[in-house]
Motif scaffolding. Structure first.
Motif, PDB file in Angstrom:
ATOM      1  N   MET A  82       8.822  34.447  81.303  1.00  0.00           N
ATOM      2  CA  MET A  82       8.031  35.648  81.036  1.00  0.00           C
ATOM      3  C   MET A  82       8.885  36.912  81.096  1.00  0.00           C
ATOM      4  O   MET A  82       8.590  37.906  80.431  1.00  0.00           O
ATOM      5  N   PHE A  83       9.939  36.884  81.898  1.00  0.00           N
ATOM      6  CA  PHE A  83      10.798  38.053  82.023  1.00  0.00           C
ATOM      7  C   PHE A  83      11.387  38.465  80.685  1.00  0.00           C
ATOM      8  O   PHE A  83      11.440  39.650  80.340  1.00  0.00           O
ATOM      9  N   PHE A  84      11.868  37.490  79.909  1.00  0.00           N
ATOM     10  CA  PHE A  84      12.563  37.818  78.663  1.00  0.00           C
ATOM     11  C   PHE A  84      11.636  38.507  77.667  1.00  0.00           C
ATOM     12  O   PHE A  84      12.086  39.347  76.877  1.00  0.00           O
ATOM     13  N   ILE A  85      10.337  38.165  77.683  1.00  0.00           N
ATOM     14  CA  ILE A  85       9.400  38.829  76.793  1.00  0.00           C
ATOM     15  C   ILE A  85       9.112  40.243  77.280  1.00  0.00           C
ATOM     16  O   ILE A  85       9.105  41.194  76.487  1.00  0.00           O
ATOM     17  N   THR A  86       8.901  40.409  78.574  1.00  0.00           N
ATOM     18  CA  THR A  86       8.665  41.759  79.092  1.00  0.00           C
ATOM     19  C   THR A  86       9.914  42.627  78.942  1.00  0.00           C
ATOM     20  O   THR A  86       9.809  43.854  78.840  1.00  0.00           O
ATOM     21  N   PHE A  87      11.071  42.002  78.903  1.00  0.00           N
ATOM     22  CA  PHE A  87      12.323  42.747  78.744  1.00  0.00           C
ATOM     23  C   PHE A  87      12.390  43.435  77.380  1.00  0.00           C
ATOM     24  O   PHE A  87      12.977  44.504  77.239  1.00  0.00           O
ATOM     25  N   VAL A  88      11.791  42.820  76.355  1.00  0.00           N
ATOM     26  CA  VAL A  88      11.758  43.449  75.032  1.00  0.00           C
ATOM     27  C   VAL A  88      11.008  44.776  75.117  1.00  0.00           C
ATOM     28  O   VAL A  88      11.431  45.790  74.552  1.00  0.00           O
ATOM     29  N   GLY A  89       9.881  44.780  75.830  1.00  0.00           N
ATOM     30  CA  GLY A  89       9.139  46.017  76.017  1.00  0.00           C
ATOM     31  C   GLY A  89       9.949  47.056  76.767  1.00  0.00           C
ATOM     32  O   GLY A  89       9.893  48.251  76.452  1.00  0.00           O
ATOM     33  N   LEU A  91      13.164  47.350  76.699  1.00  0.00           N
ATOM     34  CA  LEU A  91      14.223  47.832  75.822  1.00  0.00           C
ATOM     35  C   LEU A  91      13.707  48.822  74.779  1.00  0.00           C
ATOM     36  O   LEU A  91      14.324  49.862  74.539  1.00  0.00           O
ATOM     37  N   TYR A  92      12.555  48.511  74.178  1.00  0.00           N
ATOM     38  CA  TYR A  92      12.146  49.228  72.968  1.00  0.00           C
ATOM     39  C   TYR A  92      10.737  49.804  72.984  1.00  0.00           C
ATOM     40  O   TYR A  92      10.337  50.437  72.005  1.00  0.00           O
ATOM     41  N   GLY A  93       9.958  49.562  74.013  1.00  0.00           N
ATOM     42  CA  GLY A  93       8.625  50.132  74.048  1.00  0.00           C
ATOM     43  C   GLY A  93       7.529  49.136  73.709  1.00  0.00           C
ATOM     44  O   GLY A  93       7.775  47.962  73.442  1.00  0.00           O
ATOM     45  N   VAL A  94       6.311  49.661  73.672  1.00  0.00           N
ATOM     46  CA  VAL A  94       5.140  48.788  73.613  1.00  0.00           C
ATOM     47  C   VAL A  94       4.992  48.085  72.272  1.00  0.00           C
ATOM     48  O   VAL A  94       4.552  46.934  72.206  1.00  0.00           O
ATOM     49  N   ARG A  95       5.356  48.743  71.155  1.00  0.00           N
ATOM     50  CA  ARG A  95       5.171  48.100  69.854  1.00  0.00           C
ATOM     51  C   ARG A  95       6.071  46.878  69.720  1.00  0.00           C
ATOM     52  O   ARG A  95       5.635  45.817  69.272  1.00  0.00           O
ATOM     53  N   ALA A  96       7.318  47.031  70.115  1.00  0.00           N
ATOM     54  CA  ALA A  96       8.239  45.884  70.075  1.00  0.00           C
ATOM     55  C   ALA A  96       7.811  44.822  71.070  1.00  0.00           C
ATOM     56  O   ALA A  96       7.865  43.628  70.785  1.00  0.00           O
ATOM     57  N   GLY A  97       7.380  45.250  72.257  1.00  0.00           N
ATOM     58  CA  GLY A  97       6.964  44.296  73.273  1.00  0.00           C
ATOM     59  C   GLY A  97       5.787  43.457  72.827  1.00  0.00           C
ATOM     60  O   GLY A  97       5.768  42.233  73.002  1.00  0.00           O
ATOM     61  N   ALA A 131      -0.318  39.783  76.089  1.00  0.00           N
ATOM     62  CA  ALA A 131      -0.436  40.816  77.125  1.00  0.00           C
ATOM     63  C   ALA A 131       0.895  41.111  77.805  1.00  0.00           C
ATOM     64  O   ALA A 131       1.066  42.181  78.396  1.00  0.00           O
ATOM     65  N   LEU A 132       1.843  40.194  77.730  1.00  0.00           N
ATOM     66  CA  LEU A 132       3.158  40.448  78.318  1.00  0.00           C
ATOM     67  C   LEU A 132       3.820  41.671  77.682  1.00  0.00           C
ATOM     68  O   LEU A 132       4.658  42.326  78.294  1.00  0.00           O
ATOM     69  N   GLY A 133       3.416  41.982  76.459  1.00  0.00           N
ATOM     70  CA  GLY A 133       4.015  43.098  75.751  1.00  0.00           C
ATOM     71  C   GLY A 133       3.640  44.469  76.287  1.00  0.00           C
ATOM     72  O   GLY A 133       4.269  45.473  75.917  1.00  0.00           O
ATOM     73  N   GLY A 148       6.843  47.341  84.444  1.00  0.00           N
ATOM     74  CA  GLY A 148       6.461  46.693  83.200  1.00  0.00           C
ATOM     75  C   GLY A 148       6.227  45.203  83.376  1.00  0.00           C
ATOM     76  O   GLY A 148       5.286  44.641  82.804  1.00  0.00           O
ATOM     77  N   TYR A 149       7.081  44.572  84.170  1.00  0.00           N
ATOM     78  CA  TYR A 149       6.915  43.131  84.400  1.00  0.00           C
ATOM     79  C   TYR A 149       5.608  42.861  85.137  1.00  0.00           C
ATOM     80  O   TYR A 149       4.861  41.936  84.771  1.00  0.00           O
TER      81      TYR A 149
END
Length: 229
Positions: A82-89, A91-97, A131-133, A148-149
């Motif tokens: 789950m960390f790797f998906i929340t990490f996208v958010g 890095l780049y914000g909610v739309r990317a997440g 929802a992880l995003g 965020g996580y």
């Protein structure tokens, strides 16, 4: 819906058409990342961002297969997937997440589905993983990765508990309220992985490394505006 699902005992399995539909949805989700929002450079989703986001989804998928234990009706403690998906958010914000989380949910549905109905499929795979995003809402906040996580896994817990109450409440032990049963069932694996991950990302060296990756993953004009506390 028999075109996409076939009944096997008390659950359903995806048909060839069902898998084809999911692959098509995944491709559409990935294409959508190229057209995030706006035409200005600030909101443009660059090739670098697409590569980093794709790497995170890939790592999440791989680590989701490394499981410490499985629960009988779905759910497992994985190697920080789950960390790797929340990490996208982060890095780049909610739309990317949200886009990465949606793609990840579809991948999980393709790789290991547990389906009892279409509404349950949507709740457990699209909404719960999606929802992880929401981690992206905290990408420029102080302690944004930790906050965020927590927000991301809490969102997943909410939808997983909701699914448990609606679709699996009949499995609650006699005398136990379905909500208590669902909260305990889903809280075990989400909470266990969440605690392990929070301990890991709170280590100063790991925190510093994540901030360095965030700088590397963004464009030059974004770097000076980043809050990496």
């Amino acid at each position: 819906m028999s075109i996409f699902l076939k009944q096997v005992e008390d659950t359903y399995e995806l048909t060839s058409s069902g898998y084809g539909l999911l692959v098509a949805l995944l491709i559409l989700a990935l294409i959508a990342t190229c057209f995030f929002t706006g035409k200005d450079q600030k909101n443009h989703f660059s090739a670098k961002q697409l590569v980093f986001a794709s790497m995170c989804v890939t790592l999440a998928t791989i680590t989701s297969m490394i499981k410490f234990f499985n629960l009988p009706m779905g759910g497992s403690v994985t190697l920080f997937s789950m960390f790797f998906i929340t990490f996208v958010g982060y890095l780049y914000g909610v739309r990317a997440g949200l886009t990465a989380a949606l793609a990840y949910g579809i991948l999980q549905l393709i790789l290991g589905p547990y389906i009892v109905s279409i509404p349950q499929l949507l709740c457990d795979y699209i909404l719960a993983f999606g929802a992880l995003g929401v981690s992206g809402f905290f990408n420029n906040k102080k302690h944004g990765m930790v906050l965020g996580y927590i927000a991301g896994i809490f969102g997943r817990l909410v939808f997983s508990v909701l699914s448990g109450v609606i679709f699996f409440g009949q499995y609650a032990p006699e005398g136990m309220h379905p909500f208590v049963y669902s909260l305990g069932y889903n809280g075990i694996y989400i909470g266990a992985e969440g605690i392990m991950t929070l301990v890991l990302i709170s280590i100063p060296a790991v925190h510093k490394a994540m901030n360095m990756i965030k700088v590397m993953a963004n464009e030059n004009e974004v770097r000076d505006k980043l809050s990496l506390v």
